[in-house]
Design a protein around this motif. Structure first.
Motif, PDB file in Angstrom:
ATOM      1  N   LEU A   1       0.813  -1.227   0.000  1.00  0.00           N
ATOM      2  CA  LEU A   1       0.000   0.000   0.000  1.00  0.00           C
ATOM      3  C   LEU A   1       0.852   1.286   0.000  1.00  0.00           C
ATOM      4  O   LEU A   1       0.528   2.231  -0.740  1.00  0.00           O
ATOM      5  N   PRO A   2       1.944   1.359   0.778  1.00  0.00           N
ATOM      6  CA  PRO A   2       2.781   2.562   0.678  1.00  0.00           C
ATOM      7  C   PRO A   2       3.357   2.769  -0.726  1.00  0.00           C
ATOM      8  O   PRO A   2       3.475   3.896  -1.202  1.00  0.00           O
ATOM      9  N   CYS A   3       3.699   1.664  -1.385  1.00  0.00           N
ATOM     10  CA  CYS A   3       4.243   1.736  -2.752  1.00  0.00           C
ATOM     11  C   CYS A   3       3.190   2.311  -3.700  1.00  0.00           C
ATOM     12  O   CYS A   3       3.483   3.178  -4.542  1.00  0.00           O
ATOM     13  N   ILE A   4       1.937   1.860  -3.524  1.00  0.00           N
ATOM     14  CA  ILE A   4       0.826   2.355  -4.363  1.00  0.00           C
ATOM     15  C   ILE A   4       0.603   3.843  -4.100  1.00  0.00           C
ATOM     16  O   ILE A   4       0.478   4.647  -5.022  1.00  0.00           O
ATOM     17  N   LEU A   5       0.571   4.185  -2.819  1.00  0.00           N
ATOM     18  CA  LEU A   5       0.391   5.586  -2.421  1.00  0.00           C
ATOM     19  C   LEU A   5       1.463   6.470  -3.054  1.00  0.00           C
ATOM     20  O   LEU A   5       1.184   7.529  -3.623  1.00  0.00           O
ATOM     21  N   ASN A   6       2.708   6.008  -2.971  1.00  0.00           N
ATOM     22  CA  ASN A   6       3.814   6.802  -3.485  1.00  0.00           C
ATOM     23  C   ASN A   6       3.722   6.994  -4.999  1.00  0.00           C
ATOM     24  O   ASN A   6       3.901   8.106  -5.508  1.00  0.00           O
ATOM     25  N   ALA A   7       3.430   5.901  -5.710  1.00  0.00           N
ATOM     26  CA  ALA A   7       3.378   5.987  -7.181  1.00  0.00           C
ATOM     27  C   ALA A   7       2.265   6.939  -7.618  1.00  0.00           C
ATOM     28  O   ALA A   7       2.470   7.807  -8.473  1.00  0.00           O
ATOM     29  N   ALA A   8       1.081   6.783  -7.016  1.00  0.00           N
ATOM     30  CA  ALA A   8      -0.048   7.644  -7.391  1.00  0.00           C
ATOM     31  C   ALA A   8       0.272   9.093  -7.062  1.00  0.00           C
ATOM     32  O   ALA A   8      -0.040  10.013  -7.836  1.00  0.00           O
ATOM     33  N   ASN A   9       0.915   9.300  -5.928  1.00  0.00           N
ATOM     34  CA  ASN A   9       1.256  10.670  -5.535  1.00  0.00           C
ATOM     35  C   ASN A   9       2.250  11.296  -6.513  1.00  0.00           C
ATOM     36  O   ASN A   9       2.111  12.450  -6.901  1.00  0.00           O
ATOM     37  N   GLU A  10       3.252  10.512  -6.932  1.00  0.00           N
ATOM     38  CA  GLU A  10       4.228  11.067  -7.888  1.00  0.00           C
ATOM     39  C   GLU A  10       3.541  11.501  -9.180  1.00  0.00           C
ATOM     40  O   GLU A  10       3.809  12.573  -9.723  1.00  0.00           O
TER      41      GLU A  10
END
Ligand code: NDP
Length: 384
Positions: free
Chosen positions: A320-329
Motif C-alpha cells: 500500500l505505501p508503494c501504491i500511495l507513493n506511485a499515485a502521488n508522484e
C-alpha cells in the motif's frame, strides 16, 4: 582519510547543498560521482569545478554534449538509467548521497547497499516503496543508512548514545507548509506557483508540493517506521510552524529529546557524511535572545487528507505505501503541469489505493509491478 562521495542527483536542491558542504571541507571529502537527469549544463559546471571520477546523465540524449564539454578532462562520462544503476555498484566511492527525487532513486540506492556502501538517504521514496527489502538488505550487508531528511536526522541524532534504551514514540514535526490553517474552499483554487512557495525551506518542486499537501509528512512517517524499527502507533505528527525543532524522541521514562536549529539542510547533510564526527560550520545559529515563540498544534486531518491516506498505508503495510507513493508522484507531476487541481492530488491517490490489489507480503517484483500498475491507473484518472 578523504571520504569519497557519490551524489546521485547532484543538480537538485540536496545535491547542490551537498557540494557546498564538500567545498567547505575539501580536506575531508571529495565528490567522486555526480549525476543528473536532464540538466547537463549544471552537471558540466559541477564537473569542471569538482573534477569527479565519473558523471552520469540519465537522459541519453544529453550524452554527446556532456562528453564534448568534458573531453579535455579525465572524467568518465556515462548516460542512461542502466549506467546510473551500474555506477552505483562500482567501488569508486565510499558514501552515496541518495538525492534523486522519487522512485527513480530506488534502484541506485539499493545497488549502493548491495555493494556495502554507506548511504546518506535523502530519497525517502526508496523506503516508502520497499522499506522491508531495503532494510533487510542493509542488515545483511551491514550497511549504515544515515538519514538526511531533517526530521529523521533529528531522531537519529537524539538516539546517539541511547544504546538499547526503548523508544516510547517519535514526534515528527511538520511546518504545515504554505497552507497551514486553510480550508478546502481555499485549497480548491490553489495554483502551482502559490503551492511552490514554502515558508521555511527552499527545496525541489516535488517535495515542496508534498509539503503543501502534507503528503511529505505521511511519507516521512513510513520512512521513520523503517529507519528506526518502529510500530506505526509509535509515530506522532505535530505541526510546528517555525521549523526550529526538527523532531523529537520520547523514551520510556517519559523524557523527550529534541534536535533544534535554524532550518538549513546543509546541517543534516554534513552530519550524514561526517558521522559520527561533528564538523565546524558557519551555518546561521538559532538565537534565544531574539524573542520568538515555538508553537505546536495538531494537524488538520479533515483538510489535509493525504496524512490520513499515508497513515492507512503505514498501518496496513504490504504494497500500500508503494501504491500511495506511485499515485502521488503521478498526481504531483500533473499538478506541476497545471493538469489537475490541488485537491485532486488526494483524490487520485485515494482512488488508486482503492483500485490496485493489496499484497500483504510483496516480493521485489511485486513492488515493481505495483508501482507500474499504480502509475498507469493514476495516469488514466488524469488522462495524461
Ligand atoms: P530536486 O528536484 O531539487 O532534485 C532532484 C535530483 O534528481 C536532480 O539532480 C534531478 O536531475 C535528479 N532526477 C530527477 N529525476 C530523475 C530521474 N528520473 N533519473 C535520474 N535522476 C533524476 O529534488 P530535491 O533535492 O529537493 O529532493 C531530492 C530527494 O531528497 C527527494 O526524495 C526529497 O524528498 C528528499 N529531500 C529533500 C529535501 C530538500 O530540502 N530539498 C529535504 C529532505 C528530503 P535534474 O536536475 O537533471 O532534473
Amino acid at each position: 582519510m578523504v571520504k569519497r562521495i557519490a551524489i546521485f542527483g547532484s543538480t537538485g536542491s540536496i545535491g547542490k547543498q551537498t557540494l557546498e558542504v564538500i567545498a567547505e571541507h575539501k580536506d575531508k571529502f571529495s565528490a567522486e560521482v555526480l549525476t543528473a537527469y536532464t540538466n547537463e549544463k549544471l552537471l558540466i559546471e559541477q564537473a569542471l569545478k569538482f573534477n569527479p571520477n565519473i558523471v552520469v546523465i540519465a537522459d541519453e540524449k544529453k550524452y554527446e554534449v556532456l562528453k564534448d564539454a568534458l573531453s579535455n578532462t579525465q572524467i568518465k562520462v556515462f548516460a542512461g538509467e542502466k549506467a546510473l544503476n551500474e555506477v552505483a555498484l562500482m567501488n569508486c566511492y565510499d558514501i552515496m548521497i541518495a538525492a534523486i527525487v522519487g522512485y527513480a532513486g530506488f534502484q541506485p540506492t539499493l545497488n549502493a547497499i548491495e555493494t556495502g556502501k554507506t548511504v546518506g538517504l535523502a530519497n525517502k521514496e526508496t523506503l516508502v516503496v520497499a522499506g522491508d527489502i531495503v532494510m533487510q538488505k542493509a542488515f545483511e550487508k551491514k550497511v549504515a543508512i544515515i538519514p538526511v531528511d531533517s526530521e529523521h536526522s533529528a531522531i537519529f541524532q537524539c538516539l546517539v548514545g541511547e544504546g538499547r534504551n526503548k523508544i516510547e514514540k517519535v514526534i515528527l514535526t511538520a511546518s504545515g507548509g504554505p497552507f497551514l490553517g486553510k480550508k478546502p474552499n481555499f485549497l480548491v483554487n490553489v495554483k502551482r506557483d502559490h503551492a511552490l512557495q514554502h515558508p521555511n525551506w527552499s527545496m525541489g518542486a516535488k517535495i515542496t508540493i508534498d509539503s503543501a499537501t502534507l503528503m511529505n509528512k505521511g511519507l516521512e512517517m513510513i520512512e521513520a517506521k523503517w529507519l528506526f524499527s518502529l510500530q506505526p502507533q509509535q509515530i506522532q505528527v505535530v505541526i510546528h510552524p517555525q521549523s526550529i525543532i526538527h523532531s523529537m524522541v520520547q523514551f520510556e521514562d517519559g523524557s523527550i529529546k529534541a534536535q533544534m536549529g535554524l532550518p538549513d539542510m546543509k546541517l543534516p547533510i554534513q552530519y550524514a557524511i561526517s558521522f559520527p564526527q561533528r564538523l565546524t560550520s558557519n551555518f546561521p545559529r538559532y538565537d534565544f535572545k531574539r524573542p520568538s515563540s515555538l508553537t505546536f498544534e495538531e494537524p488538520d486531518l479533515r483538510t489535509f487528507r493525504n496524512l490520513v491516506l499515508a497513515s492507512e498505508a503505514l498501518f496496513k503495510g504490504g504494497n500500500l505505501p508503494c501504491i500511495l507513493n506511485a499515485a502521488n508522484e503521478v498526481a504531483v507531476f500533473a499538478f506541476l503541469r497545471n493538469r489537475i487541481g490541488f485537491l485532486d492530488i488526494t483524490a487520485v491517490v485515494e482512488k488508486t489505493m482503492e483500485k490496485i490489489s493489496f499484497i500483504e507480503k510483496p516480493t521485489l517484483d511485486d513492488y515493481l509491478e505495483s508501482d507500474a500498475e499504480s502509475r498507469n491507473f493514476a495516469a488514466s484518472l488524469i488522462q495524461l
